[in-house]
Design a protein around this motif. Structure first.
Motif, mmCIF file in Angstrom:
data_model
loop_
_atom_site.group_PDB
_atom_site.id
_atom_site.type_symbol
_atom_site.label_atom_id
_atom_site.label_comp_id
_atom_site.label_asym_id
_atom_site.label_seq_id
_atom_site.Cartn_x
_atom_site.Cartn_y
_atom_site.Cartn_z
ATOM 1 N N LYS A 38 8.961 -0.184 6.509
ATOM 2 C CA LYS A 38 8.045 -1.508 6.613
ATOM 3 C C LYS A 38 6.670 -1.279 7.241
ATOM 4 O O LYS A 38 5.795 -1.952 6.564
ATOM 5 C CB LYS A 38 8.823 -2.494 7.666
ATOM 6 C CG LYS A 38 7.952 -3.881 7.615
ATOM 7 C CD LYS A 38 8.801 -4.992 8.298
ATOM 8 C CE LYS A 38 8.430 -6.185 8.079
ATOM 9 N NZ LYS A 38 9.169 -7.360 8.487
ATOM 10 N N ASN A 40 5.008 1.542 7.052
ATOM 11 C CA ASN A 40 4.127 2.400 5.965
ATOM 12 C C ASN A 40 3.722 1.468 4.763
ATOM 13 O O ASN A 40 2.771 1.448 4.382
ATOM 14 C CB ASN A 40 5.319 3.522 5.085
ATOM 15 C CG ASN A 40 5.235 4.701 6.164
ATOM 16 O OD1 ASN A 40 4.589 4.816 7.302
ATOM 17 N ND2 ASN A 40 5.792 5.727 5.776
ATOM 18 N N THR A 41 4.765 0.495 4.313
ATOM 19 C CA THR A 41 4.285 -0.483 3.269
ATOM 20 C C THR A 41 3.125 -1.388 3.879
ATOM 21 O O THR A 41 2.223 -1.619 3.001
ATOM 22 C CB THR A 41 5.464 -1.468 3.069
ATOM 23 O OG1 THR A 41 6.517 -0.558 2.483
ATOM 24 C CG2 THR A 41 5.043 -2.514 2.122
ATOM 25 N N TYR A 42 3.215 -1.752 4.836
ATOM 26 C CA TYR A 42 2.080 -2.625 5.572
ATOM 27 C C TYR A 42 0.853 -1.747 5.621
ATOM 28 O O TYR A 42 -0.137 -2.405 5.033
ATOM 29 C CB TYR A 42 2.568 -3.191 7.097
ATOM 30 C CG TYR A 42 1.568 -3.614 7.557
ATOM 31 C CD1 TYR A 42 1.134 -5.210 7.403
ATOM 32 C CD2 TYR A 42 0.961 -3.153 9.008
ATOM 33 C CE1 TYR A 42 0.251 -5.564 8.328
ATOM 34 C CE2 TYR A 42 -0.274 -3.995 9.512
ATOM 35 C CZ TYR A 42 -0.428 -5.042 9.232
ATOM 36 O OH TYR A 42 -1.185 -5.885 10.175
ATOM 37 N N ASN A 44 -0.180 0.726 3.790
ATOM 38 C CA ASN A 44 -0.599 1.140 2.342
ATOM 39 C C ASN A 44 -1.333 -0.247 1.890
ATOM 40 O O ASN A 44 -2.362 -0.132 1.119
ATOM 41 C CB ASN A 44 0.606 1.553 1.532
ATOM 42 C CG ASN A 44 0.887 3.099 1.868
ATOM 43 O OD1 ASN A 44 -0.256 3.723 1.781
ATOM 44 N ND2 ASN A 44 2.104 3.398 2.059
ATOM 45 N N ARG A 45 -0.702 -1.417 2.321
ATOM 46 C CA ARG A 45 -1.270 -2.589 1.848
ATOM 47 C C ARG A 45 -2.802 -2.768 2.247
ATOM 48 O O ARG A 45 -3.555 -3.324 1.400
ATOM 49 C CB ARG A 45 -0.453 -3.689 2.040
ATOM 50 C CG ARG A 45 -0.894 -5.136 1.397
ATOM 51 C CD ARG A 45 -0.098 -6.404 1.856
ATOM 52 N NE ARG A 45 0.214 -6.484 3.041
ATOM 53 C CZ ARG A 45 -0.500 -7.205 4.115
ATOM 54 N NH1 ARG A 45 -1.737 -7.656 3.818
ATOM 55 N NH2 ARG A 45 -0.388 -7.304 5.527
#
Length: 320
Positions: A38, A40-42, A44-45
């Motif tokens: 979560k 890393n996704t945040y 990268n966004r």
């Protein structure tokens, strides 16, 4: 962020956590590896959202969740950008943060011992303008108030202060706050300091600045109970003194600051608490305007984005 905008800066603000739920905060604090997908996704966004922007400054406050790859990539895309770090917690409480220090050009802490050990700039916290020079109520409702989150030994210290205050016929009010009922009950099982905490005395509703200010207006003094392992001054310290209210604190390191005045500040020993009744009979001694400015948010901003203030804040260190 609001004050930076008022001063003419264009600011993009991102919370360093993907979520501010109690669960998210707890997982990140326990071990953020459990939450890495979560996180890393945040991040990268965020990188995708800002990929076409150029920045003069990057400011990170604390950074419990921030991954190293994000710090590397944002610096790569903005090689001229100044990277600034500020921490308002002792690094021995959050040792995982130490590895991130290498990414920054300027590094600040509110904890003097960390400044010495890790060669960081020393800059205490600040007060917001709404706390400055509050009007005095003719007859204060309280002699002393405490408003703060329920952690470490605060309850035990607070209850001892209250008992002593009652014995001196001083009017007191204590407001202990916890983030959530379930989280507090779990913490109460694990943390020996909270085992004695009477849950009926805990509120799960956090007071806003306006509500806190109203308590200050109706009190002669405010109590600050720092964490036992923390020497850095809490934001409450600056808010109380800027509001023209007396301060009762367990943090003896406050004697090393330029605004220390025994007429305004009573230092108590959490192991041997004593209250001087004479302290409540005298008025607040005004703080020098130059010193008051140095304690302000504007001065804090000047320090982080301009010239460091180590010479000023260290000048009174260990003076008798």
């Amino acid at each position: 962020m609001n004050r930076l905008n008022e001063l003419g800066a264009e600011v993009d603000f991102y919370d360093e956590r993907p979520s501010n739920s109690n669960f998210s905060k707890g997982i990140i604090r326990l071990n953020k590896k459990f939450y890495h997908l979560k996180i890393n996704t945040y991040y990268n966004r965020i990188l995708n959202e800002i990929k076409d922007k150029k920045y003069d400054f990057f400011l990170l406050i604390k950074g419990e969740a921030i991954p190293a790859f994000f710090l590397e990539k944002i610096k790569e895309s903005n090689p001229e950008m100044e990277m600034i770090y500020y921490n308002f917690d002792p690094l021995k409480e959050y040792p995982r943060l130490i590895s991130n220090l290498t990414f920054f050009d300027k590094k600040f802490t509110f904890e003097y011992n960390d400044a010495v050990q890790y060669k960081l700039n020393f800059r205490p916290l600040f007060y917001l303008d709404e706390y400055k020079n509050l009007t005095h109520i003719q007859a204060s409702q309280y002699d002393l108030v405490f408003i703060g989150s329920a952690h470490t030994d605060r309850y035990m210290v607070g209850e001892r202060v209250k008992a002593i205050a009652d014995g001196l016929n001083l009017k007191s009010y204590f407001y202990y706050y916890a983030m959530g009922r379930l989280a507090f009950r779990l913490k109460k099982i694990i943390d020996k300091n909270l085992k004695e905490f009477d849950i009926s005395k805990v509120s799960f509703k956090k007071l806003n600045h306006k509500q806190i200010i109203n308590f200050y207006k109706n009190s002669k003094s405010v109590i600050d109970i720092n964490k036992p392992f923390q020497n850095g001054l809490t934001m409450r310290t600056f808010e109380v003194l800027a509001s023209g209210r007396k301060l009762i604190t367990t943090n003896s390191d406050i004697r090393n600051y330029p605004f220390y005045n025994s007429d305004n500040i009573m230092v108590i020993d959490r192991e041997d608490i004593r209250l001087d009744p004479e302290f409540f009979k005298t008025g607040f001694k005004k703080i020098d305007p130059d010193v008051l400015y140095k304690m302000s948010l504007d001065s804090f901003i000047d320090c982080l984005f301009g010239d460091s203030q180590d010479v000023y804040w260290n000048a009174f260190r260990n003076k008798e």
